[in-house]
Design a protein around this motif. Structure first.
Motif, PDB file in Angstrom:
ATOM      1  N   PRO A 122       0.906 -15.926  -6.994  1.00 33.66           N
ATOM      2  CA  PRO A 122       2.104 -16.058  -7.846  1.00 33.66           C
ATOM      3  C   PRO A 122       3.178 -16.881  -7.150  1.00 33.66           C
ATOM      4  O   PRO A 122       3.349 -16.800  -5.934  1.00 33.66           O
ATOM      5  N   LEU A 123       3.899 -17.667  -7.928  1.00 29.06           N
ATOM      6  CA  LEU A 123       5.025 -18.421  -7.367  1.00 29.06           C
ATOM      7  C   LEU A 123       6.173 -17.475  -7.040  1.00 29.06           C
ATOM      8  O   LEU A 123       6.904 -17.672  -6.076  1.00 29.06           O
ATOM      9  N   CYS A 124       6.363 -16.470  -7.894  1.00 27.92           N
ATOM     10  CA  CYS A 124       7.375 -15.448  -7.684  1.00 27.92           C
ATOM     11  C   CYS A 124       6.986 -14.245  -8.539  1.00 27.92           C
ATOM     12  O   CYS A 124       6.009 -14.311  -9.297  1.00 27.92           O
ATOM     13  N   LEU A 125       7.728 -13.167  -8.407  1.00 26.59           N
ATOM     14  CA  LEU A 125       7.461 -11.969  -9.207  1.00 26.59           C
ATOM     15  C   LEU A 125       8.743 -11.509  -9.879  1.00 26.59           C
ATOM     16  O   LEU A 125       9.800 -11.432  -9.241  1.00 26.59           O
ATOM     17  N   TRP A 126       8.635 -11.219 -11.178  1.00 24.88           N
ATOM     18  CA  TRP A 126       9.707 -10.546 -11.894  1.00 24.88           C
ATOM     19  C   TRP A 126       9.466  -9.060 -11.819  1.00 24.88           C
ATOM     20  O   TRP A 126       8.307  -8.611 -11.775  1.00 24.88           O
ATOM     21  N   GLY A 127      10.535  -8.278 -11.810  1.00 23.61           N
ATOM     22  CA  GLY A 127      10.328  -6.846 -11.751  1.00 23.61           C
ATOM     23  C   GLY A 127      11.515  -6.051 -12.230  1.00 23.61           C
ATOM     24  O   GLY A 127      12.624  -6.564 -12.398  1.00 23.61           O
ATOM     25  N   SER A 128      11.259  -4.769 -12.464  1.00 22.48           N
ATOM     26  CA  SER A 128      12.303  -3.785 -12.704  1.00 22.48           C
ATOM     27  C   SER A 128      11.925  -2.534 -11.928  1.00 22.48           C
ATOM     28  O   SER A 128      10.755  -2.320 -11.609  1.00 22.48           O
ATOM     29  N   GLY A 129      12.917  -1.727 -11.628  1.00 23.63           N
ATOM     30  CA  GLY A 129      12.683  -0.599 -10.741  1.00 23.63           C
ATOM     31  C   GLY A 129      13.095  -0.962  -9.328  1.00 23.63           C
ATOM     32  O   GLY A 129      14.009  -1.764  -9.116  1.00 23.63           O
ATOM     33  N   ASP A 130      12.410  -0.406  -8.351  1.00 24.06           N
ATOM     34  CA  ASP A 130      12.769  -0.601  -6.939  1.00 24.06           C
ATOM     35  C   ASP A 130      11.853  -1.635  -6.295  1.00 24.06           C
ATOM     36  O   ASP A 130      10.647  -1.413  -6.159  1.00 24.06           O
ATOM     37  N   ARG A 131      12.428  -2.753  -5.875  1.00 27.11           N
ATOM     38  CA  ARG A 131      11.634  -3.799  -5.217  1.00 27.11           C
ATOM     39  C   ARG A 131      10.961  -3.295  -3.946  1.00 27.11           C
ATOM     40  O   ARG A 131       9.880  -3.751  -3.574  1.00 27.11           O
ATOM     41  N   ALA A 132      11.604  -2.342  -3.281  1.00 27.36           N
ATOM     42  CA  ALA A 132      11.070  -1.843  -2.016  1.00 27.36           C
ATOM     43  C   ALA A 132       9.734  -1.132  -2.194  1.00 27.36           C
ATOM     44  O   ALA A 132       8.999  -0.941  -1.220  1.00 27.36           O
ATOM     45  N   ALA A 133       9.396  -0.743  -3.423  1.00 23.13           N
ATOM     46  CA  ALA A 133       8.105  -0.090  -3.658  1.00 23.13           C
ATOM     47  C   ALA A 133       6.950  -0.995  -3.256  1.00 23.13           C
ATOM     48  O   ALA A 133       5.910  -0.524  -2.788  1.00 23.13           O
ATOM     49  N   LEU A 134       7.114  -2.305  -3.417  1.00 18.58           N
ATOM     50  CA  LEU A 134       6.035  -3.254  -3.137  1.00 18.58           C
ATOM     51  C   LEU A 134       5.672  -3.296  -1.661  1.00 18.58           C
ATOM     52  O   LEU A 134       4.551  -3.687  -1.308  1.00 18.58           O
ATOM     53  N   THR A 135       6.600  -2.913  -0.805  1.00 19.00           N
ATOM     54  CA  THR A 135       6.334  -2.944   0.637  1.00 19.00           C
ATOM     55  C   THR A 135       6.454  -1.546   1.248  1.00 19.00           C
ATOM     56  O   THR A 135       6.630  -1.410   2.455  1.00 19.00           O
ATOM     57  N   SER A 136       6.344  -0.512   0.407  1.00 15.56           N
ATOM     58  CA  SER A 136       6.496   0.858   0.895  1.00 15.56           C
ATOM     59  C   SER A 136       5.243   1.389   1.562  1.00 15.56           C
ATOM     60  O   SER A 136       5.261   2.475   2.138  1.00 15.56           O
ATOM     61  N   CYS A 137       4.134   0.651   1.487  1.00 19.64           N
ATOM     62  CA  CYS A 137       2.866   1.102   2.051  1.00 19.64           C
ATOM     63  C   CYS A 137       2.122  -0.109   2.613  1.00 19.64           C
ATOM     64  O   CYS A 137       1.954  -1.107   1.899  1.00 19.64           O
ATOM     65  N   PRO A 138       1.671  -0.066   3.858  1.00 19.50           N
ATOM     66  CA  PRO A 138       1.001  -1.238   4.437  1.00 19.50           C
ATOM     67  C   PRO A 138      -0.371  -1.526   3.834  1.00 19.50           C
ATOM     68  O   PRO A 138      -0.831  -2.652   3.882  1.00 19.50           O
ATOM     69  N   GLN A 139      -1.025  -0.511   3.255  1.00 20.87           N
ATOM     70  CA  GLN A 139      -2.364  -0.698   2.695  1.00 20.87           C
ATOM     71  C   GLN A 139      -2.478   0.067   1.375  1.00 20.87           C
ATOM     72  O   GLN A 139      -3.030   1.171   1.328  1.00 20.87           O
ATOM     73  N   PRO A 140      -1.947  -0.506   0.290  1.00 16.36           N
ATOM     74  CA  PRO A 140      -1.909   0.199  -0.997  1.00 16.36           C
ATOM     75  C   PRO A 140      -3.301   0.492  -1.550  1.00 16.36           C
ATOM     76  O   PRO A 140      -4.293  -0.143  -1.186  1.00 16.36           O
ATOM     77  N   VAL A 141      -3.340   1.454  -2.471  1.00 15.05           N
ATOM     78  CA  VAL A 141      -4.575   1.869  -3.130  1.00 15.05           C
ATOM     79  C   VAL A 141      -4.517   1.428  -4.589  1.00 15.05           C
ATOM     80  O   VAL A 141      -3.637   1.859  -5.341  1.00 15.05           O
ATOM     81  N   GLY A 142      -5.439   0.561  -4.989  1.00 11.02           N
ATOM     82  CA  GLY A 142      -5.543   0.150  -6.383  1.00 11.02           C
ATOM     83  C   GLY A 142      -6.509   1.066  -7.114  1.00 11.02           C
ATOM     84  O   GLY A 142      -7.601   1.355  -6.615  1.00 11.02           O
ATOM     85  N   ILE A 143      -6.121   1.552  -8.283  1.00  9.26           N
ATOM     86  CA  ILE A 143      -6.972   2.434  -9.087  1.00  9.26           C
ATOM     87  C   ILE A 143      -7.056   1.854 -10.487  1.00  9.26           C
ATOM     88  O   ILE A 143      -6.037   1.709 -11.164  1.00  9.26           O
TER      89      ILE A 143
END
Length: 504
Positions: free
Chosen positions: A150-171
């Motif tokens: 992605p060139l950039c990301l649009w979002g709502s909520g807390d941006r910090a969620a994206l970096t709150s975990c070093p190895q996220p779990v996709g379900i």
């Protein structure tokens, strides 16, 4: 980024690079590798945007700009590891004409107006790769050579969620999951979030919604400071986030420390082709990807394909062979494209150590001092869980050799190979040969022909197979004594984070 007042009213002030990337995204219908190549051939996004505008034949703002932008594209292709063939240049020219046509429909070039327009007057935020909130795993997409991050990301909520975990779990899973699939999806998500891991999914009905709800359930039970957050990735602009039946769920995600994100501008319709493109983002954000229930022609399997290309850990929940809704997961297991999930508790041996969600300050400090460990690393490094009540991990107390052995045991389990001293030794030797470096760890093993003085006795030795097995057996004995592993009938098991209770 700050809120500012301008002649056009309230807006979200974007830096020049982020605004340029938002405008470039406006020029695209979906992710475009040709645009990525152009960006690699220019100094920054604003230069790429300027070249696109100056080379527009209808504007005629700069003579010779057409040749300059083609040269930049060719340079970018070369930097990306591809040859700028005549066919590639023709494709670029065609795409460029489309971008320029789209750019002419931009309502204005007034900076303050565009900041407000792209952020829906501050109701959405935008982040770009240079931001501290940017999830660096997305950069792995560029390593495929044919795929655009992605060139950039649009979002709502807390941006910090994206970096709150070093190895996220996709379900992920099908929209039409049955009660079995919905229950297991929720249980796995609750289990992941209880350990502090970020849960990533696509916001759709069925399995996606169950995954998000499971993470929210864990957050309500354990609190926002302890439980992992959840992120939903959408295939259109966030003002078209759907389905509408999940709107209450989306509000819950945004209000409870999670985030709703999209790579597309506000107003972009979520067409079918964009869902397939969206799946690559879910796969890239994830370190571990779990498919809970899927048909043979499910979009979840498209996410799995992306995950395999990105070398993510793929796991699938088996189901009744008489039900078509389980055929996708069963096929993944049969073809060894995914590791079977035998129980929710077994996932503790798959994802990394439990941790509280990382704060913005933690991530900013890591990236400032260069200690961020999550820069495109696709797999779990084999951190052992601590059975102590504090919930910390014991990896710092292990020697380099012990960490390498733990990593090799996990590798064997993921490949459904019995973890024995022999198989672990073979994996250590294989890794040593592939990397030409340390086995399993990043420091400490003496290299051939060099002195080992001062390196310590911890390093995995570069010896013959017989000696290596003997070394592993010696290390396993020590590791069993201190409670890191158990050995029963020659099979090795890692002691999980269960307050000292061992599971074979």
């Amino acid at each position: 980024m700050t809120v500012c007042e301008s002649d056009s009213g309230l807006c979200w002030d974007l830096d020049e690079e982020t605004l340029a990337r938002a405008i470039l995204t406006f020029c695209l219908n979906t992710a475009d590798a040709l645009m990525t190549a152009l960006l690699k051939g220019t100094a920054d996004a604003w230069e790429a945007l300027t070249l696109i505008r100056d080379s527009d034949p209808e504007l005629r703002t700069s003579a010779g700009a057409g040749k300059v932008i083609e040269q930049a594209f060719c340079i970018g292709m070369t930097r990306w590891g591809s040859k700028p063939t005549p066919q590639a240049v023709r494709s670029f020219r065609s795409a460029l004409a489309t971008w320029q046509q789209r750019l002419r429909t931009l309502p204005t070039w007034d900076r303050d107006y565009l900041c407000g327009w792209f952020t829906m007057e501050g109701r959405q935020w935008i982040i770009a790769p240079h931001d501290v909130w940017w999830p660096t795993r997305l950069n792995d997409l560029a390593l495929l050579g044919r795929c655009a991050p992605p060139l950039c990301l649009w979002g709502s909520g807390d941006r910090a969620a994206l970096t709150s975990c070093p190895q996220p779990v996709g379900i992920v899973g099908s929209r039409g999951v049955n009660e079995y699939g919905r229950r297991l999806t929720t249980d796995i998500a609750v289990h992941a979030a209880q350990a502090g891991h970020l849960v990533v999914s696509g916001g759709a009905m069925g399995a996606d919604a169950a995954a998000h709800r499971g993470a929210l359930d864990a957050m309500r039970a354990y609190g926002i400071g302890r439980a992992g957050r959840t992120v939903a990735v959408f295939a259109g602009g966030l003002n078209h986030a759907g389905p509408q039946c999940n709107s209450e769920l989306f509000d819950g995600i945004a209000e409870n420390g999670g985030a709703l994100v999209s790579e597309l501008c506000p107003g972009t319709i979520p067409e079918a082709r964009r869902f397939l493109s969206r799946n690559r983002i879910i796969a890239a954000l994830s370190s571990t990807l779990v498919v809970t229930q899927a048909r043979l022609r499910s979009g979840a399997l498209n996410t799995v394909n992306w995950g395999n290309e990105l070398q993510r850990d793929i796991h699938a929940v088996p189901g009744n062979i008489d039900m078509p809704g389980n055929s996708g997961c069963n096929r993944l297991i049969q073809e060894q494209r995914a590791t079977i999930v035998c129980s929710v508790a077994d996932m503790d041996d798959v994802w990394h150590a439990p941790h509280p969600p990382e704060s913005f300050h933690d991530v900013a400090t890591q990236r400032k001092d260069g200690s961020d460990c999550d820069v495109g690393t696709p797999r779990d490094a084999g951190i052992l869980r601590d059975g102590s009540p504090s919930g910390g991990n014991r990896s710092s107390a292990m020697t380099e050799s012990q960490r390498a052995i733990i990593d090799a045991i996990r590798w064997c389990r993921r490949r459904r190979i019995a973890p024995t001293a022999q198989s672990v030794a073979e994996q250590l030797r294989t890794r040593s040969g592939e990397k030409g470096l340390e086995t399993g760890a990043t420091e400490g093993r003496p290299t051939e022909g060099k002195s080992t003085e001062g390196k310590g006795a911890d390093a995995v030795p570069e010896r013959g197979m017989h000696e290596l097995v003997a070394h592993v057996l010696s290390q396993l004995g020590t590791m069993e004594l201190i409670g890191l592993i158990t050995v029963e009938n020659g099979r090795i098991s890692i002691v999980p984070e269960t307050g000292g209770r061992r599971r074979s």
